[in-house]
Write an enzyme that holds these catalytic residues in place. Structure first.
Site, short mmCIF file in Angstrom:
data_model
loop_
_atom_site.label_atom_id
_atom_site.label_comp_id
_atom_site.label_asym_id
_atom_site.label_seq_id
_atom_site.Cartn_x
_atom_site.Cartn_y
_atom_site.Cartn_z
N SER A 71 0.99 -1.21 0.01
CA SER A 71 0.09 -0.17 0.10
C SER A 71 0.99 1.31 0.03
CB SER A 71 -0.86 0.09 1.20
OG SER A 71 -0.07 0.05 2.59
N HIS B 249 10.26 -12.39 38.52
CA HIS B 249 10.25 -11.18 39.47
C HIS B 249 11.57 -10.65 39.54
CE1 HIS B 249 9.02 -8.28 42.45
NE2 HIS B 249 10.01 -8.54 43.08
#
EC number: 1.8.1.4
Length: 471
Positions: free
Chosen positions: A155, A450
């Protein structure tokens, strides 16, 4: 002399070169026809260069705001030429990589404009491709006879009828790739992904940015809370927004070396970037020589990406689904797999990640609350602020959040929206969870490192069952 191929790919962008590699892996003799450069918009004018620009802008922003991390602020100096050069180095490296892959997989490359021929002496079916030399109108065309064609021509930026690109004052996203300097004041028409990424980048680099959006909200296809949160954050950085406006030839004029926009008052800008969407590259492809149908200007295909000529396929931006590089590649791979008489896993567009690389980042997948309500689908919404996650606080987060939409009966994940640092990486975990049909609880009970920002997904999954720990 005619060349014989199992597959001819029109367009060597992301969809095209990936399709060619897949076809080669499946034993097909393959050719790619490209009128410009392999890699297409994504590599040369879209995904990769814009993210390089955004990284440079991020470095500038971190230096300006270093005190947030205990370091003295520093106002950096830079030349846009050097930022463009840095971008070009990245693009060149990736471009060389694509050429290497083409050679590795024995894919023939034809430089020129490809046009599909109708039934002829070369083939009783439409689909033979003629390749014209772009530098010599009188040169004899290369003729590529084939079993299958894949149209992946991509496009181009869409113009406004009353404000055509002049590539000087009125710019397209393509023009932004070679900026000589940062405009002092710029208007960006369009509050979608492309417009907002450039707004974020230019603001960090020192431009006074105004976003002009016809709709009532920026990012109209995303979650409303995402839209409001991002607008608040960008506004807090000094980006101006004018929404719900209508522009025409009377309200915007290019004159005296500037762009003047008349709303409640007149505003003058050095440049205007038009970012109102993209149009398919389908001109002069010889589609009238085929049975191919168009739908709203895009090539119409079935679920296997076949056109009305079932040996001619199309994929990527030119068929008008989600205009994302990762969607284009998946469509193209599925099309090639179907050509090889296999039954590929069909792409579920609700399982496609959507990413916006502004600061803060936005990432989403699945349906929004408005979309679910419109289809009368039951859901439960769970939202957690990102400031409950230690690593997100360290990275710098004020208004970020995570939201998960869950089916109240099955606990299936219907949609996820994230705003904050590094969320364009986190969303891939949700994509995998949806692909594997994982429930919200399974997302929540899997172990997350963590400290990591990804803990927000664990908390969201647990919260869907009333089991969240940190909220």
């Amino acid at each position: 002399m005619a060349n014989q191929y199992d597959l001819v790919v029109l367009g060597g962008g992301t969809a095209g070169y990936v399709a060619a590699i897949k076809a080669s892996q499946l034993g097909m003799k393959t050719a790619v026809v490209e009128s410009s450069k392999l890699g297409g918009t994504c590599l040369h004018r879209g995904c990769i260069p814009t993210k390089s620009f955004l990284k440079s802008a991020e470095v500038v922003s971190v230096m300006k705001n270093a005190s947030a991390y205990g370091i003295d602020n520093e106002t950096p100096t830079f030349e846009m030429k050097n930022i463009v050069d840095s971008k070009n180095k990245v693009v060149d490296q990736m471009y060389k990589g694509i050429h290497y892959l083409m050679k590795k997989h024995n894919i023939d490359i034809f430089e020129g404009h490809g046009r599909i021929l109708g039934p002829s002496l070369f083939s009783p079916m439409a689909g033979t491709v003629a390749v014209e030399d772009p530098d010599d109108d009188e040169a004899e065309s290369e003729i590529l006879v084939n079993q299958n064609v894949l149209i992946s021509t991509g496009s181009k930026p869409r113009e406004l009828p009353f404000l055509p690109f002049d590539h000087d004052l009125v710019l397209s996203s393509d023009d932004m790739m070679e900026l000589d300097d940062i405009p002092r004041r710029i208007a960006i028409i369009g509050g979608g992904v492309i417009g907002l990424e450039f707004a974020s980048m230019l603001n960090d680099l020192g431009s006074d940015v105004t976003v002009l959006e016809a709709g009532d909200d920026i990012l109209p296809d995303e979650d409303k809370e995402v839209s409001r949160t991002l607008k608040k954050s960008l506004s807090g950085r000094g980006i101006h927004f004018e929404t719900g406006i209508s522009l025409d030839e009377n309200s915007i004029k290019v004159q005296d070396g500037s762009v003047k926009v008349s709303l409640d008052s007149e505003m003058a800008f050095d440049k205007v970037l038009v970012a109102v969407g993209r149009s398919p590259n389908i001109d002069d492809l010889g589609l009238t020589n085929t049975k191919i149908e168009l739908d709203n200007g895009f090539i119409k295909t079935n679920e296997h990406y076949q056109t009305k000529n079932n040996h001619i396929y199309a994929a990527g931006d030119c068929i008008g689904n989600l205009q994302l590089a990762h969607v284009a590649t998946k469509e193209a791979v599925n099309a090639v797999t179907h050509m090889a008489d296999s039954d590929p896993y069909q792409l579920d567009y609700n399982h496609v990640p959507r990413c916006i690389y502004t600061s803060p980042e936005v990432a989403s997948i699945g349906m929004t609350e408005l979309q679910l309500k419109a289809q009368d689908i039951s859901f439960k919404s769970h939202k957690i602020p990102l400031n409950t996650i230690g690593k997100a606080v360290i990275e710098g987060n004020e208004n970020g959040f995570g939201k998960i939409l869950v089916d109240p009966e099955t606990k299936d994940i219907l949609g996820v929206s994230l705003v904050g640092p590094k969320v364009t990486e986190l969303i891939n975990e949700v994509a995998l969870a949806q692909f594997l049909d994982a429930s919200a609880l399974e997302l929540g009970t899997s172990v997350h490192a963590h400290p990591s920002i990804s803990e927000i997904l664990m908390e969201l999954g647990l919260d869907a069952e009333g089991m969240a720990i940190h909220v």
